[in-house]
Design an enzyme around this catalytic site. Structure first.
Site, short mmCIF file in Angstrom:
data_model
loop_
_atom_site.label_atom_id
_atom_site.label_comp_id
_atom_site.label_asym_id
_atom_site.label_seq_id
_atom_site.Cartn_x
_atom_site.Cartn_y
_atom_site.Cartn_z
N GLU A 145 15.10 33.32 -17.60
CA GLU A 145 15.60 33.58 -18.95
C GLU A 145 15.99 35.05 -19.07
O GLU A 145 15.33 35.91 -18.51
CB GLU A 145 14.48 33.19 -19.95
N CYS A 183 23.88 21.55 -25.83
CA CYS A 183 24.06 21.51 -27.28
C CYS A 183 25.55 21.58 -27.62
O CYS A 183 25.91 21.83 -28.76
CB CYS A 183 23.26 22.61 -27.97
#
Ligand code: SAH
Length: 399
Positions: free
Chosen positions: A264, A339
């Site tokens: 990340e 998404c």
């Protein structure tokens, strides 16, 4: 067909773009969109909708200002403007969070505290952010102020707590900059621990004011459950959780895996991820703060292996560097959580041309009444790992 429940702010707010359709029609609309964009790769399973598609948002944000009559208002910015649309209650937001925001608005007046004026850069309260752990019941209130000075702070907090004893923590966040970002750098804990916890798929996660956490906890369980079902991880396997945020997916995957590595870019999220791993006594997971693409290139160059790559990129999708390195790393399964079906289609095209086959496509409705669509996809490797795959061009690069 029109919806039986209508929000009076439907047009002004712009947050619920497809609220004019009843819920079945909304699901149909989303399903059609996914089929149109990625149906050529595989049959699309029926979208999983919500049983009760209202008040699902666990994070509610309100901007504070004044109307033309100089009354204090709180609500959302009208889409693509800087005008505040006053909101007292919203069909998709948590009801308790909305009530707390209305209470704070009333308290401002009685404490003679001013809403922030972001043209003159004067005043006190800019935004209020409320986060609620649905299963823990914990509630965090973040008061975003233009400066650190907080007149009658103690009595204000006491007044808020006496009206809402269910609040478990209150944080002041200072944002003195001319910016459209809600939160500033500095946070001061005014009451409680400064974080809330939430249970998800049998694990406990800490949520801090800034960290990303999925906003629909009910559907997140379903989404992650599908991701785990698709990944079918065995206990000797190495899993990479790319774009891992605060580590939720990786920690859930660690239960069945030999080892998990979460990657990340955001340093704060990595800190939270490490804390979450400790909180759950998970010993077989490591978190790396790096660009996912660069990290993957690095491990591919070292000749390391991974069996499963789970990737959950932001709306822009992945990038060619990342996808090329995944192909080079050659995991037997890739689980792509998306998404944005448009960027998903682009990335699936690349992976399908580079030794992967789409095996399952499952849309999950995480955001009822809005146009947003979440999809989880399983891809498996076609040829064995040692048969070198020839990289074809990423569609982005063809432009
Ligand atoms: N999987 C997490 C978070 C997904 S949101 C969850 O379900 O909670 C996408 C995350 O990707 C964000 O946390 C963002 O900070 C991160 N991100 C964006 N670009 C990145 C990059 N190039 N490399 C690594 N992480 C990135």
């Amino acid at each position: 067909m029109s919806n039986e429940i209508k929000c009076p702010l439907y047009k002004k707010c712009g947050g619920c773009q497809i609220q004019n359709l009843n819920y079945d029609k909304q699901l149909e609309f989303k399903m059609k969109k996914v089929v149109k964009l990625v149906g050529r790769f595989h049959r699309v399973d029926d979208i999983i909708g919500m049983e009760n598609p209202y008040h699902y948002r666990n994070k509610v944000q309100a901007a504070f200002g004044r109307d033309r009559q100089n009354r204090i208002i709180s609500g959302v910015y009208q889409s693509s403007t800087h005008r505040i649309v006053p909101v007292d209650s919203c069909l998709i937001e948590d009801k308790k969070a909305d009530e707390i925001i209305v209470t704070i608005r009333g308290l401002l007046k009685s404490f003679k505290l001013k809403p922030f004026d972001d043209v003159k850069m004067t005043g006190f309260l800019r935004h209020v952010l409320v986060k609620r752990g649905f299963s823990s019941g914990e509630i965090m209130v973040v008061l975003v102020t233009g400066s650190e000075e907080f007149r009658s702070r103690r009595s204000f907090i006491n007044a808020l707590l006496s009206r809402h004893p269910e609040i478990t923590t209150i944080v002041q966040n200072i944002n003195s900059r001319r910016t459209s970002l809600v939160l500033g750098e500095k946070s001061i804990v005014l009451y409680g621990s400064g974080v809330i916890s939430e249970q998800l798929c049998g694990f406990t996660f800490t949520i801090s004011p800034k960290a990303f956490y999925q906003i629909n906890p009910v559907q997140t369980e379903i989404l992650y459950g599908k991701a785990m079902e698709f990944a079918a991880i065995r206990d000797d396997e190495i899993v990479i959780d790319a774009y891992c945020g605060t580590g939720t997916i990786g920690i859930i995957a660690s239960k069945n895996a030999g080892r998990v590595i979460g990657v990340e870019l955001n340093r704060d999220a990595i800190k939270d991820a490490k804390r979450n791993a400790r909180l759950n006594s998970v010993g077989n997971i490591d978190f790396v703060c790096a660009d996912a693409g660069e990290y993957m290139v690095g491990i591919a160059e070292q000749g390391l292996k991974a069996d499963v790559v789970i990737m959950d990129p932001p709306r822009a999708g992945s990038d060619v560097k990342f996808l090329k390195s995944v192909v080079r790393l050659s995991p037997s399964r890739i689980v792509y959580i998306s998404c944005n079906p448009e960027t998903l289609a682009r990335d699936l095209l690349f992976l399908s041309k580079n030794n992967y086959k789409v095996r399952k496509i499952q849309p999950v409705d995480m955001f009822p009444h809005t146009e947003h669509i979440e999809t989880v996809v399983l891809l498996t490797r076609k040829a064995p790992a040692n048969a070198p795959a020839r990289l074809s061009k990423h569609p982005q690069k063809r432009k």
